[in-house]
Design a protein around this motif. Structure first.
Motif, mmCIF file in Angstrom:
data_model
loop_
_atom_site.group_PDB
_atom_site.id
_atom_site.type_symbol
_atom_site.label_atom_id
_atom_site.label_comp_id
_atom_site.label_asym_id
_atom_site.label_seq_id
_atom_site.Cartn_x
_atom_site.Cartn_y
_atom_site.Cartn_z
ATOM 1 N N ALA A 1 0.821 -1.217 0.000
ATOM 2 C CA ALA A 1 0.000 0.000 0.000
ATOM 3 C C ALA A 1 0.853 1.264 0.000
ATOM 4 C CB ALA A 1 -0.945 -0.004 1.200
ATOM 5 N N ASP A 2 2.084 1.173 0.505
ATOM 6 C CA ASP A 2 2.983 2.329 0.494
ATOM 7 C C ASP A 2 3.161 2.893 -0.904
ATOM 8 O OD1 ASP A 2 3.371 2.139 3.206
ATOM 9 O OD2 ASP A 2 5.340 1.184 3.075
ATOM 10 N N ALA A 3 3.179 2.000 -1.900
ATOM 11 C CA ALA A 3 3.417 2.440 -3.278
ATOM 12 C C ALA A 3 2.289 3.303 -3.813
ATOM 13 C CB ALA A 3 3.630 1.229 -4.185
ATOM 14 N N PHE A 4 1.099 3.167 -3.220
ATOM 15 C CA PHE A 4 -0.063 3.889 -3.723
ATOM 16 C C PHE A 4 -0.577 4.932 -2.739
ATOM 17 C CE2 PHE A 4 -0.586 -0.571 -5.496
ATOM 18 C CZ PHE A 4 0.119 -0.279 -6.665
ATOM 19 N N ALA A 5 0.226 5.246 -1.732
ATOM 20 C CA ALA A 5 -0.208 6.187 -0.704
ATOM 21 C C ALA A 5 -0.510 7.566 -1.282
ATOM 22 C CB ALA A 5 0.846 6.293 0.396
ATOM 23 N N ALA A 6 0.192 7.957 -2.349
ATOM 24 C CA ALA A 6 -0.004 9.284 -2.937
ATOM 25 C C ALA A 6 -1.169 9.335 -3.916
ATOM 26 C CB ALA A 6 1.275 9.741 -3.633
ATOM 27 N N LEU A 7 -1.803 8.201 -4.179
ATOM 28 C CA LEU A 7 -2.934 8.145 -5.101
ATOM 29 C C LEU A 7 -4.203 8.507 -4.338
ATOM 30 C CD1 LEU A 7 -4.255 7.450 -7.793
ATOM 31 C CD2 LEU A 7 -4.102 5.027 -7.177
ATOM 32 N N ASP A 8 -4.779 9.655 -4.652
ATOM 33 C CA ASP A 8 -5.925 10.144 -3.886
ATOM 34 C C ASP A 8 -7.275 9.685 -4.435
ATOM 35 O OD1 ASP A 8 -6.196 11.709 -6.126
ATOM 36 O OD2 ASP A 8 -5.717 13.608 -5.136
ATOM 37 N N ASP A 9 -7.258 8.789 -5.412
ATOM 38 C CA ASP A 9 -8.478 8.190 -5.946
ATOM 39 C C ASP A 9 -8.662 6.840 -5.246
ATOM 40 O OD1 ASP A 9 -10.341 6.689 -7.426
ATOM 41 O OD2 ASP A 9 -9.892 7.791 -9.261
ATOM 42 N N GLU A 10 -9.589 6.783 -4.303
ATOM 43 C CA GLU A 10 -9.741 5.581 -3.476
ATOM 44 C C GLU A 10 -10.103 4.358 -4.303
ATOM 45 O OE1 GLU A 10 -12.261 4.047 0.463
ATOM 46 O OE2 GLU A 10 -12.423 6.131 -0.237
ATOM 47 N N ASP A 11 -10.976 4.516 -5.287
ATOM 48 C CA ASP A 11 -11.370 3.377 -6.109
ATOM 49 C C ASP A 11 -10.195 2.840 -6.910
ATOM 50 O OD1 ASP A 11 -13.965 3.531 -5.181
ATOM 51 O OD2 ASP A 11 -14.688 4.715 -6.884
ATOM 52 N N ALA A 12 -9.414 3.733 -7.491
ATOM 53 C CA ALA A 12 -8.245 3.309 -8.264
ATOM 54 C C ALA A 12 -7.220 2.645 -7.360
ATOM 55 C CB ALA A 12 -7.630 4.503 -8.989
ATOM 56 N N ARG A 13 -7.016 3.228 -6.192
ATOM 57 C CA ARG A 13 -6.054 2.665 -5.239
ATOM 58 C C ARG A 13 -6.466 1.261 -4.801
ATOM 59 N NH1 ARG A 13 -6.193 6.562 -1.871
ATOM 60 N NH2 ARG A 13 -7.640 5.653 -0.363
ATOM 61 N N ASP A 14 -7.734 1.103 -4.454
ATOM 62 C CA ASP A 14 -8.207 -0.210 -4.021
ATOM 63 C C ASP A 14 -8.144 -1.227 -5.161
ATOM 64 O OD1 ASP A 14 -8.675 0.809 -1.515
ATOM 65 O OD2 ASP A 14 -10.852 0.993 -1.773
ATOM 66 N N GLY A 15 -8.398 -0.760 -6.379
ATOM 67 C CA GLY A 15 -8.326 -1.660 -7.523
ATOM 68 C C GLY A 15 -6.932 -2.206 -7.744
ATOM 69 N N LEU A 16 -5.926 -1.348 -7.635
ATOM 70 C CA LEU A 16 -4.547 -1.794 -7.790
ATOM 71 C C LEU A 16 -4.158 -2.763 -6.679
ATOM 72 C CD1 LEU A 16 -2.902 1.601 -8.792
ATOM 73 C CD2 LEU A 16 -3.223 -0.376 -10.281
ATOM 74 N N LEU A 17 -4.561 -2.451 -5.464
ATOM 75 C CA LEU A 17 -4.243 -3.328 -4.330
ATOM 76 C C LEU A 17 -4.895 -4.699 -4.498
ATOM 77 C CD1 LEU A 17 -4.565 -0.851 -1.321
ATOM 78 C CD2 LEU A 17 -2.499 -2.073 -2.007
ATOM 79 N N GLU A 18 -6.129 -4.716 -4.935
ATOM 80 C CA GLU A 18 -6.837 -5.986 -5.071
ATOM 81 C C GLU A 18 -6.219 -6.867 -6.149
ATOM 82 O OE1 GLU A 18 -8.950 -7.184 -2.918
ATOM 83 O OE2 GLU A 18 -8.629 -5.295 -1.844
ATOM 84 N N ILE A 19 -5.775 -6.249 -7.237
ATOM 85 C CA ILE A 19 -5.108 -7.029 -8.286
ATOM 86 C C ILE A 19 -3.827 -7.653 -7.738
ATOM 87 C CG2 ILE A 19 -3.782 -6.810 -10.425
ATOM 88 C CD1 ILE A 19 -6.731 -7.025 -10.922
ATOM 89 N N ALA A 20 -3.056 -6.863 -6.986
ATOM 90 C CA ALA A 20 -1.817 -7.394 -6.412
ATOM 91 C C ALA A 20 -2.118 -8.540 -5.449
ATOM 92 C CB ALA A 20 -1.067 -6.268 -5.702
ATOM 93 N N LEU A 21 -3.136 -8.382 -4.610
ATOM 94 C CA LEU A 21 -3.463 -9.415 -3.631
ATOM 95 C C LEU A 21 -4.066 -10.649 -4.306
ATOM 96 C CD1 LEU A 21 -4.840 -7.189 -0.759
ATOM 97 C CD2 LEU A 21 -2.653 -8.388 -0.839
ATOM 98 N N LYS A 22 -4.765 -10.452 -5.410
ATOM 99 C CA LYS A 22 -5.268 -11.598 -6.177
ATOM 100 C C LYS A 22 -4.108 -12.430 -6.682
ATOM 101 C CE LYS A 22 -8.016 -12.866 -10.230
ATOM 102 N NZ LYS A 22 -8.773 -12.363 -11.415
ATOM 103 N N THR A 23 -3.056 -11.773 -7.153
ATOM 104 C CA THR A 23 -1.857 -12.487 -7.598
ATOM 105 C C THR A 23 -1.251 -13.269 -6.448
ATOM 106 O OG1 THR A 23 -1.429 -10.753 -9.227
ATOM 107 C CG2 THR A 23 0.392 -12.213 -8.695
#
Length: 255
Positions: free
Chosen positions: A229-251
Motif C-alpha cells: 500500500a505504500d506504493a499507492f499512498a499518494a494516489l488520492d483516488d480511493e477506487d483506483a487505489r483499491d483496484g490496484l491493491l486488489e489485483i496485487a493481492l489476487k496475484t
C-alpha cells in the motif's frame, strides 16, 4: 536532389547496458528489433495534472516504454502493478520543467520464474522541480523483481527535491530482487534521497498476529497489503487505489 537521411539500425540491448543488466535476455530475443525504439509520448501542459494507473498481467513477454514531458508547474502521476506471468519491463523517461512534479508508485509481484521490472530515468534540468518514487516488490518461486532508478540533476536544477524508495519481500528462498538507484547531480542546492531494502516477511509481526487468533494466511495477506500500500499512498483516488491493491493481492492468492 538531396541525399536520404542516414538512419542507424535499431539494435537489441546487451548485458553491457547498465539499464538492462538484470533483464531476461531469453525473453528479450522474442521482441522485434524495432520494439526497442518504440516510445509512447506524453506531454503534460503547464499547470495541468496527468494521471495514469495500469496493470501488466500478460502471459507473454512485455515491453512498455513511456516518455513524459512535464511542463512548468504541471504534475504527472503514474501508478502500476507489474504482475505479469513472463518477463515484463516498464520504462519511464521523465523530463521536468520548472516547478513540475512527478509521482511514481509501482508494485512488482508474482511467482514462477518471471522477471518483472520498473526502470525510470528522471531529468531534473530546471529549478524547483520535485519527484517521488516508491516501489514495492513481493516475489516467490524463482521470480525476480527489479527497480533501476536514475535521477539526473542538471546545473540549472537548483532546489530540486527528489526521492526514491525501494523495498522487497521475498516469500521463498529461490526468489530475488535487485535495486540500482543512481544519482548524477551538477547543481549545488538540491535535496535527493534514495533507499533500498530487501528481506523476508516480518516474523515478529506474524507471531504477534497469530497470538491474537489471526489465521496465518490472513495475517500474511494483511502484512503484504500494508507493505504494498505504500506504493499507492499518494494516489488520492480511493477506487483506483483499491483496484490496484486488489489485483496485487489476487496475484498473491494464486500462490
Amino acid at each position: 536532389m538531396s541525399a536520404a537521411p542516414i538512419t542507424q539500425p535499431v539494435t537489441r540491448p546487451t548485458m553491457r547496458d547498465e539499464a538492462w543488466r538484470y533483464a531476461d535476455f531469453d525473453a528479450i530475443t522474442t521482441f522485434a528489433p524495432e520494439a526497442f525504439d518504440e516510445w509512447r509520448e506524453i506531454d503534460v501542459a503547464a499547470g495541468e495534472t496527468f494521471r495514469e494507473c495500469f496493470i501488466l498481467d500478460s502471459a507473454a513477454p512485455t515491453l512498455r516504454r513511456i516518455r513524459i514531458n512535464v511542463a512548468k508547474g504541471a504534475r504527472a502521476e503514474v501508478f502500476a502493478v507489474n504482475a505479469a506471468g513472463d518477463y515484463a519491463r516498464v520504462e519511464l523517461a521523465v523530463s521536468l520543467a520548472e516547478g513540475a512534479h512527478f509521482e511514481f508508485g509501482g508494485v512488482t509481484i508474482g511467482g514462477g520464474d518471471a522477471t518483472r521490472e520498473f526502470v525510470t530515468r528522471l531529468d531534473h534540468g530546471a529549478p524547483d522541480a520535485t519527484s517521488n518514487q516508491v516501489v514495492r516488490s513481493v516475489h516467490w518461486g524463482q521470480a525476480t523483481g527489479n527497480f533501476l532508478g536514475r535521477i539526473d540533476v542538471g546545473r540549472d536544477g537548483q532546489r530540486t527535491d527528489a526521492a526514491q524508495d525501494f523495498k522487497a519481500v521475498l516469500l521463498e528462498r529461490g526468489a530475488s530482487a535487485n535495486a540500482r538507484p543512481e544519482l548524477e547531480i551538477y547543481a549545488d542546492d538540491v535535496k535527493c534521497a534514495h533507499g533500498a531494502a530487501i528481506g523476508q516477511m516480518d516474523e515478529m509481526a506474524r507471531y504477534y498476529m497469530a497470538s491474537r487468533g489471526i489465521a496465518p494466511d490472513i495475517a500474511r495477506e494483511l502484512l503484504i497489503r500494508a507493505f504494498i500500500a505504500d506504493a499507492f499512498a499518494a494516489l488520492d483516488d480511493e477506487d483506483a487505489r483499491d483496484g490496484l491493491l486488489e489485483i496485487a493481492l489476487k496475484t498473491l492468492g494464486e500462490r
